[in-house]
Structures are given as C-alpha cells and as structure tokens.
Design an enzyme around this catalytic site. Structure first.
Site, short mmCIF file in Angstrom:
data_model
loop_
_atom_site.label_atom_id
_atom_site.label_comp_id
_atom_site.label_asym_id
_atom_site.label_seq_id
_atom_site.Cartn_x
_atom_site.Cartn_y
_atom_site.Cartn_z
N TRP A 1 0.87 -1.18 0.00
CA TRP A 1 0.00 0.00 0.00
C TRP A 1 0.91 1.23 0.00
O TRP A 1 1.80 1.32 0.85
CB TRP A 1 -0.88 -0.04 1.26
CG TRP A 1 -1.79 1.12 1.44
CD1 TRP A 1 -2.61 1.67 0.49
CD2 TRP A 1 -2.00 1.86 2.64
NE1 TRP A 1 -3.32 2.71 1.03
CE2 TRP A 1 -2.96 2.85 2.35
CE3 TRP A 1 -1.47 1.79 3.93
CZ2 TRP A 1 -3.40 3.76 3.31
CZ3 TRP A 1 -1.92 2.69 4.88
CH2 TRP A 1 -2.88 3.67 4.58
N ALA B 1 -6.58 -5.21 7.13
CA ALA B 1 -7.52 -4.14 6.75
C ALA B 1 -8.75 -4.67 6.02
O ALA B 1 -9.69 -3.92 5.77
CB ALA B 1 -6.80 -3.12 5.88
N ASP C 1 -0.90 -6.14 9.05
CA ASP C 1 -1.90 -5.14 8.65
C ASP C 1 -3.13 -5.92 8.20
O ASP C 1 -3.11 -6.61 7.17
CB ASP C 1 -1.33 -4.28 7.51
CG ASP C 1 -2.25 -3.13 7.15
OD1 ASP C 1 -3.41 -3.13 7.61
OD2 ASP C 1 -1.83 -2.24 6.38
N LYS D 1 -13.33 -1.10 5.92
CA LYS D 1 -13.92 -1.82 4.78
C LYS D 1 -15.01 -2.78 5.25
O LYS D 1 -16.10 -2.80 4.70
CB LYS D 1 -12.86 -2.59 4.01
CG LYS D 1 -11.48 -1.98 4.02
CD LYS D 1 -11.30 -0.81 3.07
CE LYS D 1 -10.01 -0.09 3.40
NZ LYS D 1 -9.50 0.80 2.44
C1 LMR Z 1 -6.67 2.25 -0.58
O1 LMR Z 1 -5.67 1.52 -0.55
O2 LMR Z 1 -7.14 2.72 -1.63
C2 LMR Z 1 -7.37 2.60 0.71
O3 LMR Z 1 -6.74 1.98 1.79
C3 LMR Z 1 -7.59 4.06 0.88
C4 LMR Z 1 -6.35 4.81 1.21
O4 LMR Z 1 -6.35 5.49 2.24
O5 LMR Z 1 -5.37 4.77 0.46
#
Ligand code: LMR
Length: 397
Positions: free
Chosen positions: A127, A210, A208, A243
């Site tokens: 991410w 999420a 993590d 989410k």
């Molecule tokens: C994403 O990966 O799009 C989400 O977790 C939103 C973000 O805050 O980046």
C-alpha cells in the site's frame, strides 16, 4: 515560516480520487481508491451499522472522553474477532485506534521506542501509504520481494530468501489477507514457511489486517494472524473496520500488541496508551461504539455477517466475470490471475502509457501501479465488455 518547505509529494491514490471527481465524462469508471461499491456504484452505510447508529443515538447520555485506549468493550470484541474464541486474550493489549492507519502509526511509534535499532520491512509492492506512514514514525524502512509479475502469485522463494537474511529483532509488515495492491495472498502452506523463518530468525511480525472478511471469509481471513500469534512470542496487529464495516470516514480500527504473557501485554498497552496520549490524545467514539453494538448483539451481528458475505461474493463474481471477458478479448491468459486473487484489489500488468491511455481516452481510472479496485468493476455485462474492450485496445501490441 512556510517558504522553505519542499513541494508536497502528492499521494497517488488521493490524487487519482481528485482527478476522477474533476472528470465530467458521464461514462467514467472509478477503479481507484479502495472503497467498496455496490451495483449502483455507491458506497452504502451498512444496514447493521445504521441500526446500531440509531440505537446509539437513542441511548447515548454523554459525549465525555473515552480515554486514550478507547472503549474496553469495543477492544474486547475486536480481539475476539481477530484472534477467535479460545485465544489467550490476556496476551493481547488492544487500543481503539483512528482507523487501521492510526493503528499502524501508533504501533510503529511504540516499536521504535521499544527497539530503536530495529528496521521495518514492507512488501514490494505494498500500500503506497505504508512508506510515509511507517517512515514518519522514525523507523528505517526496507522492502522485501513479494509479487511475481509473470504469474500473478506471491514470489515466495524471493520473500523467504530475503526474510531469512534479516537480523534478529527486525520488524516485518505482513498483509494478513487480501494483499494491497496485488490481491496475491500466501497459501496456508506458505504462511507456515514464513512463520518458520520468522521464528528461526527471531523476527517480529506486524500484521496489517484491513480487509478481514473480503477474501475467503471472516474466520478464514484471520487464520494467518491466528497462526502467527500461536507460534511466535510477540507480534502486533493493525486492524481496520473501514472496509468490513463500511465505516471509512468514521476512522475505526484497533491496535493490538501480542506479548508472551499478561504482564508484558499490560506494560506494552500502558506504553501504547502514552504514545496515543502524546499523539491525538484520544480516539473518536461514534464509529467504534456503533461497531461494538453490532459485534455484541446477536441479531445485528448475524445481519452484518450476511451483508459482509454478500459483498465478498459479489467481488468474487466480478473477478471471474472480468477474467472471462479479458480472456476472450485478449486471447491470452494474461488476466486469468484476477479470478483467483483475493479481496478488493488486483494488479493488472499494464504500463504507465497504457494506464494513462485508459484514463485519458476512456475515462477509466486505475492506480499508476496497475492496481484496480475490484468492487468498482461493473456488474452490467455491456459495461464490463466496454471496459475489457478498452483494456484490450490499449494493450494491443
Ligand atoms: C486504498 O488503498 O485505496 C485505501 O486503503 C484508501 C487509502 O487510504 O489509500
């Protein structure tokens, strides 16, 4: 005061969100930011959460502070959800956090204090916000190989090889399920091999989590985290409710520290509480309180599970439909992996020029590394066909 500041580096996901909003074309398609969308393209408030919010509105008698670690009942419910019934919960110190990101940040600050010389390792790719977020906590950041572009699977040998060379005490960020941005998850057997290396090298897992419930199911998606907690003496988990409870803007999450025994868990949580106090002082209440009501009420909990499973199954179906359409249009197996990858994201093998052409010529918004939000794919066959036609056009040699 501000003149000497360097130009801010835009966050790729937030910049894409802004560009999508500014696009006036009616047929535009948002496959960018990771928010769940239903058939109508909306990100709904979940039914169970709406009911919990009503109850909260009618019963709440105070807005007094909740304290740095938040609501004990929420924390207990989250520990149950992540670690399952029967886990030695006295090993876990849990603090309500400002989303999963808030949990990542306060845990990272605590780890830096606990072990100032430890480096932190994130998957390549990961991410995009992991890097600034964890780096800002003062940890030295490195990357380990993760994704095999040629197969769309995890590069397990590359990953294990890198982990097996890390110094004892280093911190390894692992995506508990539904890897962001690739959708490529470790198999049970691969997780076990990762745990072997973590154990033998004395590494510290920082999970993590999420997207629990978006991959293979609520329990299944926690299996790797549970296995690590049962095998390793200590670890951390940043859990998000953005989410799976659809609570994005309410900022709900939990920071969990797993210690070898109750005394160390208590000490770690005490220190985490001080980190939070020195940061944002205390978390907001509304979203976490609504989540707690759902988790503690049999009827609302059952309904939430139904809603979550429906979202998961819809994404599974969209994955299959996309892969089928792309197979016909590209006359290749290049996009097949999307059908079997997990969760909200997949990474398409597209280069920058192709991604730019999709956006500029077709109004299709994809993150610059090729990541698509699967929940944004159209259910409608004609629209899916149009999307896949566009991808076939820009990828034609
Ligand atoms: C994403 O990966 O799009 C989400 O977790 C939103 C973000 O805050 O980046």
């Amino acid at each position: 005061m501000f003149a000497s500041l360097a130009d801010p580096k835009p966050d790729v996901i937030l910049a894409l969100m802004a560009a999508f909003r500014a696009d006036t074309r009616s047929e535009k398609l948002d496959l960018g930011v990771g928010v769940y969308k239903d058939e109508a393209g909306k990100t709904p408030v979940m039914r169970s959460i709406k009911a919990a919010e009503k109850r909260l509105h009618d019963s709440q008698t105070t807005k007094a502070y909740v304290g740095p670690i938040g609501d004990a009942a929420f924390n207990e419910a989250m520990v149950r959800q992540v670690f399952g019934e029967g886990f030695a919960t006295e090993r876990v110190g849990c603090a309500q956090s400002v989303g999963g990101s808030g949990a990542l940040r306060v845990i990272a600050e605590l780890l830096r204090e606990a072990s100032p010389n430890a480096s932190i390792h994130v998957s390549d790719p990961s991410w995009p916000n992991h890097v600034p977020l964890l780096g800002a906590a003062g940890l030295t950041l490195h990357r380990y190989p993760y994704f095999d572009n040629s197969t769309g699977n995890v590069d397990i040998e590359g990953m294990l090889n890198a982990l097996s060379q890390l110094p004892s005490g280093d911190i390894v960020v692992l995506h508990g399920c539904c890897h962001n941005p690739t959708g490529a998850d470790l198999t049970t057997e691969q997780w076990s091999r990762v745990a072997d290396v973590m154990e033998s090298r004395g590494l510290f897992p920082f999970v993590d989590l999420a997207y629990q419930g978006f991959g293979e199911g609520l329990e299944e998606d926690a299996a790797a985290t549970r296995m690590l907690a049962s095998r390793l003496p200590a670890m951390a988990v940043a859990a998000s409710c953005s989410k799976n409870f659809g609570l994005y803007r309410e900022r709900v999450g939990a920071a969990m520290l797993v210690a070898p025994d109750a005394a160390q868990a208590k000490r770690a949580l005490g220190k985490l509480s001080a980190v939070i106090r020195a940061n944002y002082s205390m978390p907001p209440d509304h979203g976490a309180n609504s989540t707690r009501i759902v988790l503690d009420d049999e009827t609302l909990y059952a309904d939430w599970r139904v809603e979550l499973e429906a979202m998961r199954l819809r994404m599974v179906a969209l994955r299959q439909s996309f892969a089928d359409h792309m197979r016909k249009r590209s006359n290749s197996d290049r996009f097949d992996a999307v059908a079997t990858q997990k969760g909200m994201f997949s990474r398409l093998l597209l280069d920058t020029a192709q991604i730019d052409a999709l956006r500029e010529d077709h109004g299709i918004y994809i993150v610059g590394d090729g990541r698509i939000n699967v929940a944004g794919l159209p259910d409608d066959t004609d629209r899916m066909a149009a999307l896949c036609d566009a991808i076939a056009v820009v990828t034609r040699d």
